[in-house]
Design an enzyme around this catalytic site. Sequence first.
Site, mmCIF file in Angstrom:
data_model
loop_
_atom_site.group_PDB
_atom_site.id
_atom_site.type_symbol
_atom_site.label_atom_id
_atom_site.label_comp_id
_atom_site.label_asym_id
_atom_site.label_seq_id
_atom_site.Cartn_x
_atom_site.Cartn_y
_atom_site.Cartn_z
ATOM 1 N N GLU A 91 0.861 -1.226 0.281
ATOM 2 C CA GLU A 91 0.017 0.101 -0.119
ATOM 3 C C GLU A 91 0.877 1.234 -0.019
ATOM 4 O O GLU A 91 2.017 1.165 0.640
ATOM 5 C CB GLU A 91 -0.873 -0.020 1.216
ATOM 6 C CG GLU A 91 -1.911 -1.006 1.212
ATOM 7 C CD GLU A 91 -2.814 -1.207 2.595
ATOM 8 O OE1 GLU A 91 -3.940 -2.265 2.324
ATOM 9 O OE2 GLU A 91 -2.627 -0.604 3.227
ATOM 10 N N CYS A 107 3.244 8.423 1.189
ATOM 11 C CA CYS A 107 4.059 7.625 2.118
ATOM 12 C C CYS A 107 4.183 5.990 1.505
ATOM 13 O O CYS A 107 3.195 5.672 0.967
ATOM 14 C CB CYS A 107 2.848 7.452 3.451
ATOM 15 S SG CYS A 107 3.589 6.315 4.569
ATOM 16 N N CYS A 114 6.592 -7.318 7.165
ATOM 17 C CA CYS A 114 7.734 -6.630 8.084
ATOM 18 C C CYS A 114 7.957 -7.629 8.884
ATOM 19 O O CYS A 114 7.274 -8.528 9.452
ATOM 20 C CB CYS A 114 7.135 -5.564 8.881
ATOM 21 S SG CYS A 114 8.401 -4.437 9.765
ATOM 22 N N CYS A 118 6.107 -4.883 15.978
ATOM 23 C CA CYS A 118 6.037 -4.009 16.754
ATOM 24 C C CYS A 118 4.574 -4.370 17.493
ATOM 25 O O CYS A 118 3.515 -4.604 16.512
ATOM 26 C CB CYS A 118 6.252 -2.709 16.330
ATOM 27 S SG CYS A 118 7.928 -2.317 15.775
ATOM 28 N N CYS A 121 1.734 -2.239 15.783
ATOM 29 C CA CYS A 121 1.534 -1.942 14.183
ATOM 30 C C CYS A 121 0.960 -3.162 13.573
ATOM 31 O O CYS A 121 1.362 -4.279 13.856
ATOM 32 C CB CYS A 121 2.922 -1.752 13.861
ATOM 33 S SG CYS A 121 3.138 -1.464 12.038
ATOM 34 N N GLY A 170 6.634 -1.976 6.276
ATOM 35 C CA GLY A 170 8.067 -2.414 6.207
ATOM 36 C C GLY A 170 8.964 -1.540 6.886
ATOM 37 O O GLY A 170 8.925 -0.442 7.283
ATOM 38 N N GLU A 171 10.087 -2.075 7.182
ATOM 39 C CA GLU A 171 11.185 -1.610 8.056
ATOM 40 C C GLU A 171 12.427 -0.981 6.851
ATOM 41 O O GLU A 171 13.141 -2.135 6.336
ATOM 42 C CB GLU A 171 12.115 -2.321 8.898
ATOM 43 C CG GLU A 171 13.192 -1.863 9.589
ATOM 44 C CD GLU A 171 13.123 -0.310 9.960
ATOM 45 O OE1 GLU A 171 12.156 0.004 10.593
ATOM 46 O OE2 GLU A 171 14.303 0.268 9.495
ATOM 47 N N SER A 200 11.958 6.558 7.802
ATOM 48 C CA SER A 200 11.691 6.254 9.144
ATOM 49 C C SER A 200 11.941 4.773 9.514
ATOM 50 O O SER A 200 11.778 4.135 8.785
ATOM 51 C CB SER A 200 10.024 6.494 9.242
ATOM 52 O OG SER A 200 9.690 6.317 10.665
ATOM 53 N N SER A 223 11.556 5.788 15.022
ATOM 54 C CA SER A 223 10.318 5.564 15.857
ATOM 55 C C SER A 223 10.643 4.919 17.342
ATOM 56 O O SER A 223 11.177 3.719 17.610
ATOM 57 C CB SER A 223 9.568 4.442 15.180
ATOM 58 O OG SER A 223 9.136 4.743 13.953
ATOM 59 N N LEU A 224 11.016 5.914 18.189
ATOM 60 C CA LEU A 224 11.359 5.775 19.579
ATOM 61 C C LEU A 224 10.496 4.999 20.626
ATOM 62 O O LEU A 224 10.438 4.017 20.973
ATOM 63 C CB LEU A 224 11.888 7.092 20.187
ATOM 64 C CG LEU A 224 12.748 6.755 21.522
ATOM 65 C CD1 LEU A 224 13.855 5.946 21.191
ATOM 66 C CD2 LEU A 224 13.173 8.363 21.981
ATOM 67 N N ASN A 225 9.120 5.958 20.700
ATOM 68 C CA ASN A 225 8.199 5.057 21.304
ATOM 69 C C ASN A 225 8.154 4.913 22.701
ATOM 70 O O ASN A 225 6.918 4.173 23.047
ATOM 71 C CB ASN A 225 7.660 3.936 20.408
ATOM 72 C CG ASN A 225 7.096 4.263 18.978
ATOM 73 O OD1 ASN A 225 6.785 5.475 18.719
ATOM 74 N ND2 ASN A 225 7.208 3.323 18.069
ATOM 75 N N ASN A 299 -3.055 4.573 16.999
ATOM 76 C CA ASN A 299 -4.343 4.412 16.135
ATOM 77 C C ASN A 299 -5.043 3.037 16.500
ATOM 78 O O ASN A 299 -4.195 2.147 16.800
ATOM 79 C CB ASN A 299 -3.910 4.423 14.688
ATOM 80 C CG ASN A 299 -3.770 5.957 14.078
ATOM 81 O OD1 ASN A 299 -4.481 6.697 14.625
ATOM 82 N ND2 ASN A 299 -2.883 5.973 13.515
ATOM 83 N N CYS A 342 -1.236 6.048 10.163
ATOM 84 C CA CYS A 342 0.056 5.319 10.849
ATOM 85 C C CYS A 342 -0.128 3.877 11.307
ATOM 86 O O CYS A 342 -0.970 3.642 12.132
ATOM 87 C CB CYS A 342 0.747 5.964 11.754
ATOM 88 S SG CYS A 342 1.113 7.565 11.346
HETATM 89 N N1 SAH Z 1 9.571 0.636 10.393
HETATM 90 C C1 SAH Z 1 9.535 1.918 10.251
HETATM 91 C C2 SAH Z 1 8.399 2.483 9.064
HETATM 92 C C3 SAH Z 1 6.941 1.944 9.517
HETATM 93 S S1 SAH Z 1 6.216 2.623 10.792
HETATM 94 C C4 SAH Z 1 9.416 2.688 11.371
HETATM 95 O O1 SAH Z 1 9.287 1.783 12.309
HETATM 96 O O2 SAH Z 1 9.658 3.725 11.585
HETATM 97 C C5 SAH Z 1 5.837 4.281 10.627
HETATM 98 C C6 SAH Z 1 5.365 4.988 11.900
HETATM 99 O O3 SAH Z 1 4.001 4.404 12.100
HETATM 100 C C7 SAH Z 1 6.277 4.655 13.018
HETATM 101 O O4 SAH Z 1 6.535 5.757 13.716
HETATM 102 C C8 SAH Z 1 5.454 3.851 13.895
HETATM 103 O O5 SAH Z 1 5.644 3.987 15.334
HETATM 104 C C9 SAH Z 1 4.153 4.320 13.469
HETATM 105 N N2 SAH Z 1 2.920 3.418 13.952
HETATM 106 C C10 SAH Z 1 2.810 2.080 13.824
HETATM 107 N N3 SAH Z 1 1.522 1.635 14.289
HETATM 108 C C11 SAH Z 1 0.935 2.754 14.819
HETATM 109 C C12 SAH Z 1 -0.208 2.763 15.403
HETATM 110 N N4 SAH Z 1 -1.160 1.550 15.580
HETATM 111 N N5 SAH Z 1 -0.832 3.968 15.796
HETATM 112 C C13 SAH Z 1 0.092 4.894 15.497
HETATM 113 N N6 SAH Z 1 1.243 5.073 15.098
HETATM 114 C C14 SAH Z 1 1.693 3.865 14.591
#
Ligand code: SAH
Length: 354
Positions: A91, A107, A114, A118, A121, A170-171, A200, A223-225, A299, A342
């Site tokens: 997508e 995007c 992937c 995570c 995700c 994907g990463e 990212s 993506s620190l999180n 989300n 996202c």
């Molecule tokens: N693998 C890469 C790119 C894909 S994820 C990465 O990890 O950065 C792209 C962004 O979407 C990341 O910042 C991730 O933290 C965010 N993301 C993934 N799932 C999400 C969700 N359920 N709600 C909000 N953001 C999310």
Amino acid sequence: MKTNLKEFSADELVHFIEALGEKPYRAKQVIGWIYRKLTFSIDEMTDLSKEAREKLKKISFISSPALIGINKSKDGTVKFLFELEDGERIESVLIPNIHGEGKYTICVSSQAGCTLKCLFCRTGAHGFRRNLKSYEIVDQAVFLGKYLKESLVSGSEPADITNIVLMGMGEPLNNFAEVNKALWKFTSVMNYSKRRITLSTAGIVPKIYELGKYGPGVNLAVSLNATTDEIRSRIMPINRKFPIKELLQACREYPLAPRRRITFEYVLIGGVNDSNEDALRLVRLLKGIRAKVNLIPCNPSNDKALAKPSGNRVHRFQEILLNGKLSVSIRKSKGSDISAACGQLKAEYENKPQ
Ligand code: SAH
């Protein structure tokens, strides 16, 4: 087997065209057709002689992803579902810029599926299929550019892609070689400014160094999180391999252009990583790094009951970061009504026959 013209770099295309007995400047014309006029057909290259076109057609073609689904959100976001040559599905999303009528950010995906899993995700939840080839990454931009050029979105003013973010499925740094080729194609062939491209990553540390060394100097988003290894490892298993300290060191060493910053994405998950202590720790962690923080309220994901934090919590978190002199924005997820926000890119996999 015919060769896909999109597999070539600009230099390789010159060699290919010369080997056909054509003048090297013809390669420039071909590049113009493919990447600027966005054609998918050799027949349309009318400034090449008919003979040259026939020669090209015999041994080569221009790949085009097959569009199998399109979904338009109320907010102007458009999600595209493509099927690749081998049936894999990916997508891409077209997102209207907040400022600038007719300007869009795209995007794009870097892998089908992937490996990272995570917790929050959706892409990871469905496992890994394969890496995309560089042209499959570039094709997403070409296709969406063509879609805009033909004004299929608004039916009125011609529209433009201003920014490219590698934040789709994907990463990207787990597919570094192909992603890097695509980045170079964006900057040196399609003439996108490196300042308008953002990769990212979930934090594949050695590849961040490689991107700094061999990439065209694009923006980096991480993506620190989370602010502790314990929580980060729980929600992003890759942290067990590349913990926060090593990740931030790689960020410190990433060659940033003047006045640029690294974006730290922080998905706020209610009760998991959204406390005041987390915000204070985040301020401490990012000290000395040219950083900006992008807060993304989680989300919804069908599979896991991860809570979206309350609006108040998000604002309090932001306030603490601002007090700590960090630059912060709250990402308003667009396209959530069409699962294009996202981390939501995946749904169609469920319907895919195995
Ligand atoms: N693998 C890469 C790119 C894909 S994820 C990465 O990890 O950065 C792209 C962004 O979407 C990341 O910042 C991730 O933290 C965010 N993301 C993934 N799932 C999400 C969700 N359920 N709600 C909000 N953001 C999310």
